[in-house]
Design a protein around this motif. Structure first.
Motif, mmCIF file in Angstrom:
data_model
loop_
_atom_site.group_PDB
_atom_site.id
_atom_site.type_symbol
_atom_site.label_atom_id
_atom_site.label_comp_id
_atom_site.label_asym_id
_atom_site.label_seq_id
_atom_site.Cartn_x
_atom_site.Cartn_y
_atom_site.Cartn_z
ATOM 1 N N HIS A 106 27.635 48.124 -33.762
ATOM 2 C CA HIS A 106 28.505 48.738 -32.765
ATOM 3 C C HIS A 106 29.709 47.825 -32.579
ATOM 4 O O HIS A 106 29.548 46.619 -32.321
ATOM 5 N N LEU A 107 30.901 48.378 -32.702
ATOM 6 C CA LEU A 107 32.128 47.609 -32.515
ATOM 7 C C LEU A 107 32.858 48.135 -31.285
ATOM 8 O O LEU A 107 33.040 49.353 -31.146
ATOM 9 N N THR A 108 33.289 47.250 -30.402
ATOM 10 C CA THR A 108 34.016 47.664 -29.200
ATOM 11 C C THR A 108 35.300 46.859 -29.058
ATOM 12 O O THR A 108 35.375 45.689 -29.458
ATOM 13 N N TYR A 109 36.277 47.519 -28.446
ATOM 14 C CA TYR A 109 37.573 46.870 -28.225
ATOM 15 C C TYR A 109 38.337 47.673 -27.184
ATOM 16 O O TYR A 109 38.190 48.898 -27.104
ATOM 17 N N ILE A 110 39.162 46.995 -26.399
ATOM 18 C CA ILE A 110 40.005 47.669 -25.417
ATOM 19 C C ILE A 110 41.467 47.473 -25.809
ATOM 20 O O ILE A 110 41.934 46.340 -25.968
ATOM 21 N N ILE A 111 42.172 48.588 -25.988
ATOM 22 C CA ILE A 111 43.609 48.545 -26.238
ATOM 23 C C ILE A 111 44.311 48.555 -24.883
ATOM 24 O O ILE A 111 44.158 49.498 -24.109
ATOM 25 N N HIS A 112 45.066 47.510 -24.598
ATOM 26 C CA HIS A 112 45.762 47.419 -23.315
ATOM 27 C C HIS A 112 47.138 48.080 -23.402
ATOM 28 O O HIS A 112 47.833 47.981 -24.408
ATOM 29 N N GLU A 113 47.503 48.746 -22.325
ATOM 30 C CA GLU A 113 48.706 49.573 -22.297
ATOM 31 C C GLU A 113 49.955 48.797 -22.683
ATOM 32 O O GLU A 113 50.845 49.330 -23.343
ATOM 33 N N LYS A 114 50.063 47.550 -22.317
ATOM 34 C CA LYS A 114 51.283 46.782 -22.547
ATOM 35 C C LYS A 114 51.381 46.264 -23.984
ATOM 36 O O LYS A 114 52.358 45.631 -24.340
ATOM 37 N N GLY A 115 50.375 46.561 -24.811
ATOM 38 C CA GLY A 115 50.367 46.014 -26.158
ATOM 39 C C GLY A 115 51.378 46.618 -27.114
ATOM 40 O O GLY A 115 52.409 46.030 -27.410
ATOM 41 N N GLN A 116 51.117 47.829 -27.598
ATOM 42 C CA GLN A 116 51.916 48.427 -28.656
ATOM 43 C C GLN A 116 52.878 49.504 -28.173
ATOM 44 O O GLN A 116 53.568 50.120 -28.977
ATOM 45 N N GLY A 117 52.901 49.761 -26.881
ATOM 46 C CA GLY A 117 53.825 50.750 -26.359
ATOM 47 C C GLY A 117 53.224 52.109 -26.086
ATOM 48 O O GLY A 117 53.880 52.994 -25.533
ATOM 49 N N TYR A 118 51.966 52.292 -26.444
ATOM 50 C CA TYR A 118 51.274 53.541 -26.130
ATOM 51 C C TYR A 118 50.888 53.553 -24.651
ATOM 52 O O TYR A 118 50.585 52.503 -24.071
ATOM 53 N N PRO A 119 50.833 54.716 -24.034
ATOM 54 C CA PRO A 119 50.402 54.777 -22.632
ATOM 55 C C PRO A 119 48.893 54.602 -22.499
ATOM 56 O O PRO A 119 48.124 54.963 -23.389
ATOM 57 N N GLY A 120 48.478 54.039 -21.382
ATOM 58 C CA GLY A 120 47.066 53.973 -21.046
ATOM 59 C C GLY A 120 46.325 52.791 -21.641
ATOM 60 O O GLY A 120 46.725 52.205 -22.642
ATOM 61 N N ASN A 121 45.227 52.448 -20.969
ATOM 62 C CA ASN A 121 44.272 51.481 -21.500
ATOM 63 C C ASN A 121 43.149 52.276 -22.152
ATOM 64 O O ASN A 121 42.533 53.136 -21.504
ATOM 65 N N VAL A 122 42.863 51.999 -23.405
ATOM 66 C CA VAL A 122 41.920 52.805 -24.177
ATOM 67 C C VAL A 122 40.701 51.972 -24.546
ATOM 68 O O VAL A 122 40.834 50.903 -25.156
ATOM 69 N N SER A 123 39.528 52.442 -24.163
ATOM 70 C CA SER A 123 38.269 51.769 -24.502
ATOM 71 C C SER A 123 37.673 52.410 -25.749
ATOM 72 O O SER A 123 37.433 53.629 -25.775
ATOM 73 N N LEU A 124 37.438 51.599 -26.772
ATOM 74 C CA LEU A 124 36.971 52.095 -28.064
ATOM 75 C C LEU A 124 35.545 51.645 -28.344
ATOM 76 O O LEU A 124 35.157 50.512 -28.029
ATOM 77 N N HIS A 125 34.772 52.536 -28.961
ATOM 78 C CA HIS A 125 33.427 52.212 -29.404
ATOM 79 C C HIS A 125 33.224 52.868 -30.770
ATOM 80 O O HIS A 125 33.250 54.091 -30.889
ATOM 81 N N VAL A 126 33.054 52.034 -31.801
ATOM 82 C CA VAL A 126 32.902 52.521 -33.167
ATOM 83 C C VAL A 126 31.559 52.039 -33.701
ATOM 84 O O VAL A 126 31.196 50.865 -33.538
ATOM 85 N N THR A 127 30.818 52.941 -34.332
ATOM 86 C CA THR A 127 29.515 52.601 -34.893
ATOM 87 C C THR A 127 29.506 52.843 -36.394
ATOM 88 O O THR A 127 29.846 53.933 -36.864
ATOM 89 N N TYR A 128 29.133 51.802 -37.152
ATOM 90 C CA TYR A 128 28.864 51.930 -38.586
ATOM 91 C C TYR A 128 27.343 51.919 -38.737
ATOM 92 O O TYR A 128 26.683 50.997 -38.248
ATOM 93 N N ALA A 129 26.798 52.906 -39.444
ATOM 94 C CA ALA A 129 25.347 52.970 -39.628
ATOM 95 C C ALA A 129 25.020 53.340 -41.069
ATOM 96 O O ALA A 129 25.624 54.253 -41.638
ATOM 97 N N LEU A 130 24.066 52.625 -41.645
ATOM 98 C CA LEU A 130 23.600 52.874 -43.006
ATOM 99 C C LEU A 130 22.152 53.322 -42.967
ATOM 100 O O LEU A 130 21.320 52.676 -42.322
ATOM 101 N N THR A 131 21.831 54.415 -43.666
ATOM 102 C CA THR A 131 20.476 54.951 -43.696
ATOM 103 C C THR A 131 19.837 54.742 -45.071
ATOM 104 O O THR A 131 20.509 54.396 -46.041
#
Length: 345
Positions: free
Chosen positions: A126-151
């Motif tokens: 599970h990978l998580t990261y928060i994009i803060h609004e003042k970073g790249q110019g996009y509006p809003g603070n965005v909370s991300l959760h990405v999952t890589y899974a191998l079966t």
């Protein structure tokens, strides 16, 4: 199934996901980068089927986006600006006058928080990261959760979730370059590809979508029946010439089928199928030399891999006839793409 963790320099780590068939997927916490996908060919020989660097440090200066998580918006934003709810937002110009793949400090350049997991069905991170609004110019603070899974069915799933505290735009993808010949024994010219798509987005000379949808019928963009990538690489259609002889186009999927894309490499017998809930996909055949990438004789080359970037399109920010990539405050962004690997016996 097993997961191994290796400590690299500073706060970099590499995670190896291993199933019972000997398939292995290697992921960096830097950029969420998939550095290796080891999978067997028709003779059971296990080889790497994605492009990556031998030295992990090379990913710091990588300009090819090898294997990386891409965002906040994957693809090109025209003039590096867009309007949302009556306000104009300006983002990083990192490709001429346009914004490409989240800009110079996009998700491919950040250290993700990683939590490994192992259950009866899969092994993954599970990978998580928060994009803060003042970073790249996009509006809003965005909370991300990405999952890589191998079966154990040799399926690699990529699952993306996100929320925002104010309306924003979001289009995530993974930028792996696949070469199913294994260890880059050949270029991708003879990869046989089928895509459930009857329309592509037309590009202008700056590789920006015009908003026009082109019917693929009777063209080298028609992959509804399997065809080799060399058809477009050597094709004379103006859209091939614009992108440097090959493909770098957004294919809009037709009615949702279980498999949106299939890829076969005849020599190795390897096959990859792609299932996704996304409205379309950019297929890119590495039409430009891969900078800093050493191949065989020490030089870079074109056509060493092909990307299948399942995603929404940033062209929707300027053209109303395309599926929106706007994410509102009370919504949850959800995307899932599954790559399944097999080989002819």
């Amino acid at each position: 199934m097993d997961i191994k963790i290796k400590q690299l320099q500073d706060n970099w780590r590499v995670y190896q996901l291993i199933n019972q068939n000997g398939m292995m997927v290697e992921v960096l916490n830097f950029g969420g980068i998939i550095t290796k996908v080891l999978t067997p060919d028709k003779n059971g020989q296990v080889q790497n089927v994605v492009l990556g660097y031998q030295n992990h440090l090379d990913y710091q200066s990588d300009k090819n986006f090898f294997g990386a998580l891409i965002g906040q918006v994957a693809g090109r934003i025209q003039d590096a600006s867009f309007q949302l709810n009556g306000k104009t937002y300006t983002v990083d110009k990192n490709e001429g006058n346009n914004h490409l793949h989240g800009g110079k400090h996009g998700l491919h350049k950040v250290i993700w928080d990683v939590e490994p997991f192992h259950n009866q069905h899969s092994v993954g991170v599970h990978l998580t990261y928060i994009i803060h609004e003042k970073g790249q110019g996009y509006p809003g603070n965005v909370s991300l959760h990405v999952t890589y899974a191998l079966t154990n069915e040799n399926q690699l799933s990529l699952e993306y979730k996100a929320t925002t505290d104010k309306p924003t735009v979001l289009a995530l993808t993974n930028h792996s370059y696949f070469n199913l010949s294994g260890n880059i024994r050949e270029t991708i010219h003879n990869h046989q590809v089928s895509i459930n798509s009857s329309k592509i987005l037309e590009l202008d000379k700056s590789l920006i979508p015009t908003g026009s949808l082109l019917d693929v019928t009777n063209t080298t963009f028609d992959f509804r029946s399997s065809r080799p990538l060399t058809d477009g690489i050597s094709g004379d259609h103006i859209q091939h010439k614009i992108v440097g002889d090959g493909y770098d186009h957004y294919f809009i999927f037709d009615q949702q089928k279980e498999e949106s894309v299939t890829v076969k490499e005849p020599t190795s017998g390897r096959m990859m199928t792609i299932e996704t809930n996304q409205p379309g996909m950019v297929m890119y055949t590495a039409n430009n030399e891969l900078s800093n990438f050493k191949y065989k004789d020490g030089s870079s080359s074109k056509y060493l891999g092909v990307c299948f970037e399942t995603q929404g399109t940033p062209a929707s920010l300027h053209h109303d006839n395309l599926p929106s990539i706007i994410l509102n405050k009370d919504e949850t962004y959800y995307q899932k793409t599954v790559f399944t690997f097999s080989a002819d016996s």
